[in-house]
Write a protein that holds these residues in place. Sequence first.
Motif, PDB file in Angstrom:
ATOM      1  N   VAL A 141      -8.210   7.028   7.971  1.00 35.74           N
ATOM      2  CA  VAL A 141      -7.152   7.528   7.085  1.00 35.74           C
ATOM      3  C   VAL A 141      -8.175   7.950   5.727  1.00 35.74           C
ATOM      4  CG1 VAL A 141      -5.318   7.822   5.401  1.00 35.74           C
ATOM      5  CG2 VAL A 141      -5.143   6.456   7.707  1.00 35.74           C
ATOM      6  N   GLY A 142      -8.003   9.446   5.455  1.00 37.00           N
ATOM      7  CA  GLY A 142      -8.767   9.728   4.279  1.00 37.00           C
ATOM      8  C   GLY A 142      -7.966   9.252   2.959  1.00 37.00           C
ATOM      9  N   THR A 143      -8.712   9.302   2.018  1.00 36.89           N
ATOM     10  CA  THR A 143      -8.300   8.831   0.830  1.00 36.89           C
ATOM     11  C   THR A 143      -7.072   9.705   0.156  1.00 36.89           C
ATOM     12  OG1 THR A 143      -9.724  10.119  -0.388  1.00 36.89           O
ATOM     13  CG2 THR A 143     -10.457   7.729  -0.078  1.00 36.89           C
ATOM     14  N   ALA A 144      -7.033  10.940   0.486  1.00 37.50           N
ATOM     15  CA  ALA A 144      -5.858  11.663   0.228  1.00 37.50           C
ATOM     16  C   ALA A 144      -4.478  11.148   0.828  1.00 37.50           C
ATOM     17  CB  ALA A 144      -6.045  13.107   0.460  1.00 37.50           C
ATOM     18  N   ASN A 145      -4.646  10.550   2.092  1.00 35.50           N
ATOM     19  CA  ASN A 145      -3.452  10.268   2.868  1.00 35.50           C
ATOM     20  C   ASN A 145      -3.259   8.627   3.049  1.00 35.50           C
ATOM     21  OD1 ASN A 145      -2.889  12.873   3.502  1.00 35.50           O
ATOM     22  ND2 ASN A 145      -4.302  12.605   5.277  1.00 35.50           N
ATOM     23  N   ALA A 146      -4.047   7.907   2.027  1.00 37.63           N
ATOM     24  CA  ALA A 146      -3.903   6.275   2.115  1.00 37.63           C
ATOM     25  C   ALA A 146      -2.783   5.684   1.719  1.00 37.63           C
ATOM     26  CB  ALA A 146      -5.258   5.904   1.613  1.00 37.63           C
ATOM     27  N   ALA A 147      -1.735   6.513   0.885  1.00 32.41           N
ATOM     28  CA  ALA A 147      -0.818   5.958   0.121  1.00 32.41           C
ATOM     29  C   ALA A 147      -0.065   5.134   1.040  1.00 32.41           C
ATOM     30  CB  ALA A 147       0.080   7.051  -0.294  1.00 32.41           C
ATOM     31  N   GLY A 148       0.197   3.877   0.808  1.00 34.82           N
ATOM     32  CA  GLY A 148       0.759   3.107   1.787  1.00 34.82           C
ATOM     33  C   GLY A 148       0.051   2.397   2.923  1.00 34.82           C
ATOM     34  N   CYS A 149      -0.940   3.141   3.287  1.00 30.15           N
ATOM     35  CA  CYS A 149      -1.879   2.804   4.399  1.00 30.15           C
ATOM     36  C   CYS A 149      -2.393   1.311   4.031  1.00 30.15           C
ATOM     37  CB  CYS A 149      -2.615   3.676   4.846  1.00 30.15           C
ATOM     38  SG  CYS A 149      -3.713   3.140   6.208  1.00 30.15           S
ATOM     39  N   LEU A 150      -3.173   1.134   2.845  1.00 23.28           N
ATOM     40  CA  LEU A 150      -3.898  -0.323   2.596  1.00 23.28           C
ATOM     41  C   LEU A 150      -2.826  -1.515   2.606  1.00 23.28           C
ATOM     42  CD1 LEU A 150      -6.656  -1.434   2.045  1.00 23.28           C
ATOM     43  CD2 LEU A 150      -6.090  -1.078  -0.108  1.00 23.28           C
ATOM     44  N   LYS A 151      -1.741  -1.187   1.876  1.00 26.52           N
ATOM     45  CA  LYS A 151      -0.675  -2.358   1.927  1.00 26.52           C
ATOM     46  C   LYS A 151      -0.097  -2.731   3.012  1.00 26.52           C
ATOM     47  CE  LYS A 151       2.200  -2.356  -1.539  1.00 26.52           C
ATOM     48  NZ  LYS A 151       3.363  -2.260  -2.369  1.00 26.52           N
ATOM     49  N   GLY A 152       0.424  -1.410   3.941  1.00 28.80           N
ATOM     50  CA  GLY A 152       0.766  -1.736   5.414  1.00 28.80           C
ATOM     51  C   GLY A 152      -0.076  -2.397   6.216  1.00 28.80           C
ATOM     52  N   ALA A 153      -1.439  -2.059   6.054  1.00 26.59           N
ATOM     53  CA  ALA A 153      -2.719  -2.405   6.970  1.00 26.59           C
ATOM     54  C   ALA A 153      -2.823  -4.105   6.775  1.00 26.59           C
ATOM     55  CB  ALA A 153      -3.680  -1.979   6.695  1.00 26.59           C
ATOM     56  N   VAL A 154      -2.788  -4.543   5.368  1.00 30.07           N
ATOM     57  CA  VAL A 154      -3.013  -5.827   4.909  1.00 30.07           C
ATOM     58  C   VAL A 154      -1.584  -6.749   5.561  1.00 30.07           C
ATOM     59  CG1 VAL A 154      -2.960  -7.565   3.053  1.00 30.07           C
ATOM     60  CG2 VAL A 154      -4.324  -5.436   3.231  1.00 30.07           C
ATOM     61  N   VAL A 155      -0.411  -6.151   5.201  1.00 31.02           N
ATOM     62  CA  VAL A 155       0.645  -6.916   5.778  1.00 31.02           C
ATOM     63  C   VAL A 155       0.832  -7.238   7.446  1.00 31.02           C
ATOM     64  CG1 VAL A 155       3.321  -7.043   5.900  1.00 31.02           C
ATOM     65  CG2 VAL A 155       1.921  -6.450   3.798  1.00 31.02           C
ATOM     66  N   GLY A 156       0.448  -5.820   7.929  1.00 31.47           N
ATOM     67  CA  GLY A 156       0.354  -5.858   9.569  1.00 31.47           C
ATOM     68  C   GLY A 156      -0.541  -6.659  10.075  1.00 31.47           C
ATOM     69  N   GLY A 157      -1.888  -6.781   9.438  1.00 33.34           N
ATOM     70  CA  GLY A 157      -2.999  -7.515   9.810  1.00 33.34           C
ATOM     71  C   GLY A 157      -2.435  -8.946   9.855  1.00 33.34           C
ATOM     72  N   GLY A 194       0.812  -1.397  10.692  1.00 35.04           N
ATOM     73  CA  GLY A 194       1.321  -1.422   9.401  1.00 35.04           C
ATOM     74  C   GLY A 194       0.852  -0.284   8.734  1.00 35.04           C
ATOM     75  N   CYS A 195      -0.293   0.197   8.907  1.00 36.76           N
ATOM     76  CA  CYS A 195      -0.822   1.434   8.036  1.00 36.76           C
ATOM     77  C   CYS A 195       0.112   2.501   8.498  1.00 36.76           C
ATOM     78  CB  CYS A 195      -2.178   1.675   8.704  1.00 36.76           C
ATOM     79  SG  CYS A 195      -2.983   3.242   7.846  1.00 36.76           S
ATOM     80  N   MET A 196       0.542   2.627   9.731  1.00 35.35           N
ATOM     81  CA  MET A 196       1.093   3.908  10.112  1.00 35.35           C
ATOM     82  C   MET A 196       2.902   3.683   9.657  1.00 35.35           C
ATOM     83  SD  MET A 196       0.356   4.770  13.975  1.00 35.35           S
ATOM     84  CE  MET A 196       0.859   3.350  14.811  1.00 35.35           C
ATOM     85  N   VAL A 197       3.349   2.443   9.606  1.00 33.16           N
ATOM     86  CA  VAL A 197       4.552   2.440   9.076  1.00 33.16           C
ATOM     87  C   VAL A 197       4.453   2.544   7.480  1.00 33.16           C
ATOM     88  CG1 VAL A 197       6.351   0.349   8.485  1.00 33.16           C
ATOM     89  CG2 VAL A 197       5.441   0.785  10.742  1.00 33.16           C
ATOM     90  N   GLY A 198       3.412   1.927   6.801  1.00 30.98           N
ATOM     91  CA  GLY A 198       3.475   2.168   5.222  1.00 30.98           C
ATOM     92  C   GLY A 198       3.384   3.481   4.866  1.00 30.98           C
ATOM     93  N   ARG A 199       2.647   4.412   5.803  1.00 28.68           N
ATOM     94  CA  ARG A 199       2.345   5.946   5.200  1.00 28.68           C
ATOM     95  C   ARG A 199       3.836   6.405   5.658  1.00 28.68           C
ATOM     96  NH1 ARG A 199      -2.156   8.767   8.521  1.00 28.68           N
ATOM     97  NH2 ARG A 199      -1.154  10.524   7.342  1.00 28.68           N
ATOM     98  N   HIS A 200       4.550   6.298   6.732  1.00 24.94           N
ATOM     99  CA  HIS A 200       5.653   6.797   6.691  1.00 24.94           C
ATOM    100  C   HIS A 200       6.613   6.605   5.772  1.00 24.94           C
ATOM    101  CE1 HIS A 200       9.244   8.179   9.005  1.00 24.94           C
ATOM    102  NE2 HIS A 200       9.866   6.843   8.898  1.00 24.94           N
TER     103      HIS A 200
END
Length: 78
Positions: free
Chosen positions: A20-36, A53-59
């Motif tokens: 995910v590019g930095t412009a679309n990263a909102a919610g992705c990092l937190k979701g990726a950590v939790v999902g991981g 988790g990244c996909m859910v966080g972005r959504h």
Amino acid sequence: MKASPIRIALIATTLAFTTVGTANAAGCLKGAVVGGVAGHYAGHHAVVGAVGGCMVGRHLVKQQAQQQAAHRRAAQAQ
């Protein structure tokens, strides 16, 4: 060989930034950590959990932004 939680978090973070590019990263990092972490404890599927988790966080962030925009429009219309 067992993967340490730190290594799993590092892989999840790297995956989040490369997919995910930095412009679309909102919610992705937190979701990726939790999902991981959840994926790791649910049968050693940390990478799959991080991607999900990244996909859910972005959504969720996109959905929240749409709701806030709707509230702002409603407040301006009054």
